[in-house]
Design an enzyme around this catalytic site. Structure first.
Site: not given
Length: 487
Positions: A168, A209, A245, A273, A275
């Site tokens: 990030e 990432n 996300h 990651e 979701d």
């Protein structure tokens, strides 16, 4: 640098941990031998993905390993494991030069025992960064960063498939975050971090990432420009991680094209990651939209040769980070609160070319807690209860996973569990419950989605805390004012 003797000791310790994990997993397998794992299909997510040259992964934290339902799904469906917290800087080097790899080693051993690859997460990140790093004079930050990367990457050399080297790094507008590393070293910190990781573990695939870079936008454009620049300098960047996300219905239409432009640079891309959060309560239409979202993400990855795989962040809704972070949202994964498959699971199987069949009545709808109760929400219920808890501690921190079992004959609808933390323990975050205050005698209160506990059923929640030397568990618990048995 580690001496040969130190390295041999580390490897021996990890082999012992792996052996213990194998023993534990065999015992668990025996306990599950007569039960078909939740979400089992004729062909699993991992088998279908492997047939297409991809992987399908999940994220785990150490406390998850005590949850047999979660472990059953994780080991039957996923072939890549990302440690949720155990390789981050605040765990691995909480004080300058003092390293703690025990929690990470436990998860690596578990992954090895179940033929899972490991995604190292992460080496450099502005968050979960110990205060001592930010407090260093700028002239000392580079040395501290390089020492941390070298020590951790060397410790896990040959045991991780890839590393999120820098996590990030961007603001939403595409500028670089002005964190301790940027402030001390400027933009060069990223190249230096990747080169340092490569020197320590030349065979690991090295990633940048970030989130909100899944589609084409200002942030992903900045990541693309950075990747071009690094490659032009000969920096051994290997891939770009798209965290993914998502909010329901907001998978970007440009995701495949965005993946493809990074792949065209010679980089791997991965959904790291995944979701897809829903405003609660989730309706049937919401769950069908979520299924479409999962199918779209998998389809985009399958369409790009250098998309190596998809990882979901967590195994099921019960262990998802979403409810504790985004108020009013949840139901973000393929599995419900009881680790039964949701429509998103069936859609993922179909997107990978399989057929999920009919696994159970809950394969098309999530389980719904009973609505009858013997108590008002948060009131003085009369149901008998038993509480079990598992503590995983390290130098200055711990995680605790608590399960409340309703051993009475009446349902509980709305619960408050009161207990006293050991002196020096302070809760820093929680999941599946809200906890207040943060120290001393505390009360954990249910979330909207896990308020009901039917007779014979249970609810689980957990928290992370700091400690000053005493990592012991609470000695007694009271549910809605009634003392519970421990077990």
């Amino acid at each position: 640098m580690h001496t040969d003797r130190t390295d041999r000791t580390d490897r021996t310790n990890r082999r012992l941990a792996a052996a213990l994990a194998v023993i534990a997993s065999c015992a668990l397998a025996g306990s599950l031998a007569l039960v078909r794992p939740a979400g089992a299909a004729d062909t699993s997510l991992k088998q279908l993905s492997e047939a297409k040259g991809k992987y399908f992964g999940t994220a785990l934290v150490q406390s998850n390993l005590s949850n047999s339902a979660l472990v059953g799904v994780a080991t039957s469906q996923f072939d890549m494991m990302t440690p949720g917290n155990e390789m981050k800087w605040d765990t691995t080097e909480p004080s300058n030069g003092s390293f703690n790899f025990g929690p990470g080693d436990t998860l690596v051993a578990f992954a090895q025992a179940h033929s899972m690859k490991v995604r190292g997460h992460n080496l450099v990140w502005h968050s979960q960064l110990p205060g001592w790093v930010s407090s260093l004079p700028s002239s000392q930050v580079q040395a501290a960063m390089e020492t941390h990367i070298t020590t951790e990457a060397t410790h896990y050399k040959g045991e991780v498939y890839s590393w999120d080297v820098v996590n990030e790094p961007f603001n939403e507008d595409g500028t670089l975050r002005q964190d301790a590393f940027y402030n001390a070293m400027g933009t060069n910190y990223i190249a230096d971090a990747i080169r340092t990781a490569h020197a320590a573990d030349p065979n690991a695939k090295l990633y940048l990432n970030d989130y909100n870079i899944e589609g084409e936008n200002a942030k992903s454009n900045a990541m693309y420009s950075l990747a071009q620049s690094l490659l032009a300098q000969g920096v051994p960047l290997g891939g770009i991680g798209l965290e993914s996300h998502f909010i329901l219905g907001q998978v970007p239409s440009t995701m495949q094209a965005n993946m493809q432009r990074f792949a065209a640079l010679g980089l791997d891309v991965a959904v790291t990651e995944l979701d897809d959060r829903i405003q609660l309560p989730a309706s049937s239409a919401n769950l069908q939209q979520q299924a479409s979202d999962y199918s779209a993400v998998i389809g985009d990855c399958l369409a790009v040769t250098r998309c190596v795989g998809v990882s979901q962040w967590g195994v099921g809704d019960a262990d998802s980070w979403i409810p504790g972070t985004f108020s009013g949202y949840g139901a973000a994964t393929m599995y419900d609160q009881n680790y039964q498959p949701k429509p998103a699971f069936n859609a993922s199987i179909a997107a990978l070319g399989g057929s999920s069949g009919s696994t159970s009545p809950s394969s098309s709808t999530p389980s719904t807690p009973p609505t009858t109760s013997s108590s008002s929400p948060g009131g003085g219920g009369s149901a008998a209860c038993k509480v079990s808890d598992v503590v995983s501690a390290w130098n200055t921190g711990l995680t605790e996973n608590i399960t409340i079992a309703n051993t009475g004959s009446a349902a509980v609808n709305g619960w408050k569990l009161t207990f006293t933390l050991a002196s020096g323990q302070t809760v820093s975050n929680s999941w599946n419950a809200t906890i207040s205050p943060s120290s001393g005698q505390v009360t954990a209160t249910n979330m909207s989605y896990n308020a009901a506990i039917a007779p014979g059923s249970s609810a689980s929640f957990g928290f992370q805390a700091t400690h000053t030397g005493n990592a012991s568990a609470p000695s007694s618990f009271s549910l809605n004012g009634q003392v519970c048995t421990n077990g």
